[in-house]
Design a protein around this motif. Structure first.
Motif, mmCIF file in Angstrom:
data_model
loop_
_atom_site.group_PDB
_atom_site.id
_atom_site.type_symbol
_atom_site.label_atom_id
_atom_site.label_comp_id
_atom_site.label_asym_id
_atom_site.label_seq_id
_atom_site.Cartn_x
_atom_site.Cartn_y
_atom_site.Cartn_z
ATOM 1 N N MET A 112 0.842 -1.186 0.000
ATOM 2 C CA MET A 112 0.000 0.000 0.000
ATOM 3 C C MET A 112 0.875 1.232 0.000
ATOM 4 S SD MET A 112 -2.936 1.004 2.754
ATOM 5 C CE MET A 112 -3.769 -0.548 2.471
ATOM 6 N N SER A 113 0.646 2.126 -0.883
ATOM 7 C CA SER A 113 1.448 3.329 -0.998
ATOM 8 C C SER A 113 1.232 4.211 0.209
ATOM 9 C CB SER A 113 1.076 4.092 -2.267
ATOM 10 O OG SER A 113 1.713 5.340 -2.291
ATOM 11 N N PRO A 114 2.317 4.889 0.708
ATOM 12 C CA PRO A 114 2.180 5.757 1.856
ATOM 13 C C PRO A 114 1.144 6.840 1.643
ATOM 14 C CG PRO A 114 4.490 5.336 1.367
ATOM 15 C CD PRO A 114 3.693 4.791 0.234
ATOM 16 N N SER A 115 0.898 7.253 0.389
ATOM 17 C CA SER A 115 -0.044 8.320 0.104
ATOM 18 C C SER A 115 -1.496 7.837 0.129
ATOM 19 C CB SER A 115 0.264 8.945 -1.269
ATOM 20 O OG SER A 115 0.144 7.983 -2.287
ATOM 21 N N THR A 116 -1.699 6.500 0.156
ATOM 22 C CA THR A 116 -3.044 5.935 0.167
ATOM 23 C C THR A 116 -3.572 5.884 1.589
ATOM 24 O OG1 THR A 116 -2.463 4.580 -1.738
ATOM 25 C CG2 THR A 116 -4.433 3.964 -0.504
ATOM 26 N N SER A 117 -4.810 6.304 1.770
ATOM 27 C CA SER A 117 -5.404 6.247 3.102
ATOM 28 C C SER A 117 -5.572 4.795 3.512
ATOM 29 C CB SER A 117 -6.767 6.949 3.097
ATOM 30 O OG SER A 117 -6.612 8.314 2.761
ATOM 31 N N PRO B 194 -8.009 -4.711 -3.845
ATOM 32 C CA PRO B 194 -6.662 -4.145 -3.934
ATOM 33 C C PRO B 194 -5.964 -4.103 -2.582
ATOM 34 C CG PRO B 194 -8.341 -2.423 -4.116
ATOM 35 C CD PRO B 194 -9.051 -3.735 -4.194
ATOM 36 N N TYR B 195 -6.722 -4.161 -1.495
ATOM 37 C CA TYR B 195 -6.110 -4.109 -0.172
ATOM 38 C C TYR B 195 -5.429 -5.420 0.199
ATOM 39 C CZ TYR B 195 -8.914 0.115 0.295
ATOM 40 O OH TYR B 195 -9.465 1.347 0.099
ATOM 41 N N ASN B 196 -5.701 -6.481 -0.565
ATOM 42 C CA ASN B 196 -5.125 -7.781 -0.257
ATOM 43 C C ASN B 196 -3.869 -8.052 -1.072
ATOM 44 O OD1 ASN B 196 -5.509 -9.984 1.460
ATOM 45 N ND2 ASN B 196 -6.070 -11.279 -0.281
ATOM 46 N N ARG B 197 -3.412 -7.065 -1.805
ATOM 47 C CA ARG B 197 -2.194 -7.220 -2.600
ATOM 48 C C ARG B 197 -1.107 -6.325 -2.024
ATOM 49 N NH1 ARG B 197 -6.016 -6.761 -7.020
ATOM 50 N NH2 ARG B 197 -6.463 -8.806 -7.869
ATOM 51 N N CYS B 198 0.035 -6.903 -1.698
ATOM 52 C CA CYS B 198 1.112 -6.090 -1.130
ATOM 53 C C CYS B 198 1.852 -5.362 -2.252
ATOM 54 C CB CYS B 198 2.097 -6.956 -0.337
ATOM 55 S SG CYS B 198 2.951 -8.183 -1.326
ATOM 56 N N SER B 199 2.495 -4.283 -1.907
ATOM 57 C CA SER B 199 3.323 -3.526 -2.847
ATOM 58 C C SER B 199 4.778 -3.717 -2.445
ATOM 59 C CB SER B 199 2.950 -2.041 -2.816
ATOM 60 O OG SER B 199 1.613 -1.862 -3.199
ATOM 61 N N PRO B 200 5.471 -4.684 -3.057
ATOM 62 C CA PRO B 200 6.829 -5.029 -2.629
ATOM 63 C C PRO B 200 7.800 -3.863 -2.661
ATOM 64 C CG PRO B 200 5.962 -6.695 -4.114
ATOM 65 C CD PRO B 200 5.027 -5.529 -4.163
ATOM 66 N N VAL B 201 7.727 -3.022 -3.687
ATOM 67 C CA VAL B 201 8.638 -1.873 -3.773
ATOM 68 C C VAL B 201 7.839 -0.658 -4.220
ATOM 69 C CG1 VAL B 201 10.717 -3.200 -4.308
ATOM 70 C CG2 VAL B 201 9.231 -2.471 -6.156
ATOM 71 N N ASP B 202 8.330 0.497 -3.832
ATOM 72 C CA ASP B 202 7.729 1.742 -4.295
ATOM 73 C C ASP B 202 8.331 2.052 -5.658
ATOM 74 O OD1 ASP B 202 6.950 4.376 -4.812
ATOM 75 O OD2 ASP B 202 6.833 4.842 -2.670
ATOM 76 N N GLY C 251 0.847 -4.317 16.723
ATOM 77 C CA GLY C 251 0.126 -3.209 17.326
ATOM 78 C C GLY C 251 -1.240 -3.111 16.688
ATOM 79 N N THR C 252 -1.522 -1.977 16.055
ATOM 80 C CA THR C 252 -2.801 -1.800 15.364
ATOM 81 C C THR C 252 -2.667 -1.966 13.858
ATOM 82 O OG1 THR C 252 -2.435 0.598 15.206
ATOM 83 C CG2 THR C 252 -3.625 -0.216 17.152
ATOM 84 N N ARG C 253 -1.470 -2.313 13.379
ATOM 85 C CA ARG C 253 -1.242 -2.490 11.944
ATOM 86 C C ARG C 253 -1.584 -3.921 11.531
ATOM 87 N NH1 ARG C 253 1.834 1.463 9.576
ATOM 88 N NH2 ARG C 253 2.849 0.071 8.102
ATOM 89 N N VAL C 254 -2.301 -4.063 10.432
ATOM 90 C CA VAL C 254 -2.780 -5.369 9.973
ATOM 91 C C VAL C 254 -1.950 -5.826 8.773
ATOM 92 C CG1 VAL C 254 -4.770 -6.687 9.159
ATOM 93 C CG2 VAL C 254 -5.111 -4.741 10.720
ATOM 94 N N TYR C 255 -1.544 -7.109 8.789
ATOM 95 C CA TYR C 255 -0.712 -7.668 7.720
ATOM 96 C C TYR C 255 -1.335 -8.969 7.217
ATOM 97 C CZ TYR C 255 2.778 -4.469 9.601
ATOM 98 O OH TYR C 255 3.449 -3.340 10.033
ATOM 99 N N ASP C 256 -1.394 -9.101 5.897
ATOM 100 C CA ASP C 256 -1.822 -10.349 5.277
ATOM 101 C C ASP C 256 -0.571 -11.130 4.884
ATOM 102 O OD1 ASP C 256 -2.806 -12.421 3.812
ATOM 103 O OD2 ASP C 256 -3.812 -11.199 2.300
ATOM 104 N N TYR D 11 1.615 -5.258 4.579
ATOM 105 C CA TYR D 11 0.726 -4.339 5.292
ATOM 106 C C TYR D 11 -0.511 -4.028 4.445
ATOM 107 C CZ TYR D 11 -0.989 0.125 7.163
ATOM 108 O OH TYR D 11 -1.772 1.135 7.660
ATOM 109 N N ILE D 12 -1.702 -4.161 5.050
ATOM 110 C CA ILE D 12 -2.933 -3.918 4.294
ATOM 111 C C ILE D 12 -3.847 -2.898 4.964
ATOM 112 C CG2 ILE D 12 -2.967 -6.161 3.135
ATOM 113 C CD1 ILE D 12 -4.933 -7.127 5.284
ATOM 114 N N GLY D 13 -3.568 -2.496 6.195
ATOM 115 C CA GLY D 13 -4.441 -1.517 6.828
ATOM 116 C C GLY D 13 -4.269 -1.456 8.332
ATOM 117 N N GLU D 14 -5.238 -0.828 8.985
ATOM 118 C CA GLU D 14 -5.175 -0.595 10.420
ATOM 119 C C GLU D 14 -6.357 -1.267 11.117
ATOM 120 O OE1 GLU D 14 -2.810 1.096 12.148
ATOM 121 O OE2 GLU D 14 -1.651 1.446 10.309
#
Length: 382
Positions: free
Chosen positions: A1-6, A126-134, A29-34, A80-83
């Motif tokens: 997920m791009s840092p600019s994406t909510s 799209p939230y279930n796909r990781c972004s390996p590199v920016d 913590g509160t960060r969710v990872y698939d 990382y996919i969300g909070e």
């Protein structure tokens, strides 16, 4: 997920639901990872992560028994996919969902089908796909072949290549050249195992004729009995283990000068690409065509220093050692050995080499040679 994406927010109930064989979510913590795609790669085995599905792994990352490296933490961020939205679900709902998942896994077919359909919907999200590199901020352009780019990194290359990502690498634009750098693991067996069996049979039957002798002086020679073949074979295997260590340490892990574009490119082609993308399954074993060059040199050297049949006997042992090396190396990246076994220890050792100790831990099939050369990965202290 791009840092600019909510970030997307998930309830505790949603996180708890993803603890099935096909979908595994965890928390920091509160960060969710698939981490579903990482299960097979985890050095501690799949079961270790599955048993912690839906839980906070912050304590496990710090250890004991193992303090995870900065590279391991950076690798984790790829999933990382969300909070977590803690206010949207009660603890009772979480427990009920876990009970429901347990019932599904014990035979509720209809509910399991529904769950599978939901999981498939999540796969399309799209939230279930990781972004390996920016792609916009990395030092190289991943949209183009990397082989001719890495040499321009100069002094930044060493740090960049030792920050692993979960992304396939394209080395060359030419499709035939690119295909030549990839090999599925079974081709190693298809090509080399028949050679090992044939040469073993040839050496043993030749020695069984009783005509092989080692000349000591012009008047004295010693016969070589067929029972010596296993000894010669194991000598070759032992010799290969030394070559395995030397090639890995002094060739694959040479540190190319920052100003030398060609040596940086050569290093990346030989081994750097493997450290950058350690779970690219098509580049975990040597293509037989390239391996035949090293195998041929090994044969020529042994044939020149030993009598013919003795040299071939040692050679076939070394060749067998190479085949075992390639298979073990593949297994250390994709296998899930049982805890406490020899392969489990090797897998943990090799993963530490990739993620934290790139200047030590050069043994693959054995850590034997790391000891006399003082390159053993140190034990962790807490």
């Amino acid at each position: 997920m791009s840092p600019s994406t909510s970030p997307r927010f998930f309830t505790e109930r949603e996180v708890a639901r993803h603890c099935t064989p096909d979908s595994c979510w965890v928390l920091l913590g509160t960060r969710v990872y698939d981490v579903s795609a990482f299960l097979r790669m985890h050095p501690g085995g799949e079961a270790l992560i599955r048993s912690r599905a839906g839980k906070d792994l912050s304590g496990e990352l710090e250890g004991p028994p193992h303090r995870h490296s900065e590279n391991a933490r950076r690798w984790m961020e790829q999933y990382y996919i969300g909070e977590l939205d803690r206010d949207s679900c009660t603890e009772v709902q979480t427990l009920r969902e876990r009970k429901k998942v347990g019932e599904q896994m014990n035979g509720k077919t209809a509910e399991k089908t529904t769950e599978k359909q939901v999981d498939e919907d999540d796969e399309m999200s799209p939230y279930n796909r990781c972004s390996p590199v920016d792609l916009d901020k990395d030092l190289v352009d991943w949209r183009k072949p990397l082989a001719w780019q890495v040499g321009h990194l100069r002094e930044k290359y060493d740090a960049w290549v030792h920050q692993p990502v979960d992304k396939p690498i394209r080395l060359f634009g030419n499709p035939f050249l690119e295909a030549a750098t990839k090999t599925y693991w079974y081709w190693v067996l298809v090509v080399w195992v028949p050679v090992v069996f044939y040469l073993s049979w040839y050496c043993y039957t030749t020695l069984a004729q009783g005509s092989t002798r080692i000349t000591i002086t012009s008047d004295f020679s010693v016969p070589v009995h067929k029972s010596m073949f296993p000894v010669l074979f194991l000598m070759g295997w032992f010799l290969w283990s030394f070559l395995e260590y030397c090639i890995h340490r002094f060739v694959f892990h040479m540190k190319p000068p920052a100003h030398n574009y060609y040596l940086i490119t050569l290093h990346f082609l030989l081994h750097g690409q493997h450290h950058k993308s350690p779970f690219d399954g098509s580049r975990l074993v040597f293509p037989p065509g390239l391996a035949s060059i090293v195998v041929g040199l090994f044969y020529i050297i042994l044939h020149s220093v030993l009598p013919h049949i003795l040299g071939v006997s040692v050679f076939v042992g070394g060749l067998c050692g190479y085949v075992v090396y390639d298979m073990i190396h593949y297994y250390l990246h994709y296998g899930s050995p049982k805890r406490g076994t020899y392969l489990y220890g090797l897998k943990a050792y090799h993963v530490k080499h990739h993620f934290e100790h790139q200047r030590s831990g050069f043994g693959i099939t054995t850590t034997f040679w790391d000891h006399p050369f003082n390159t053993v990965i140190p034990d962790e202290k807490f």
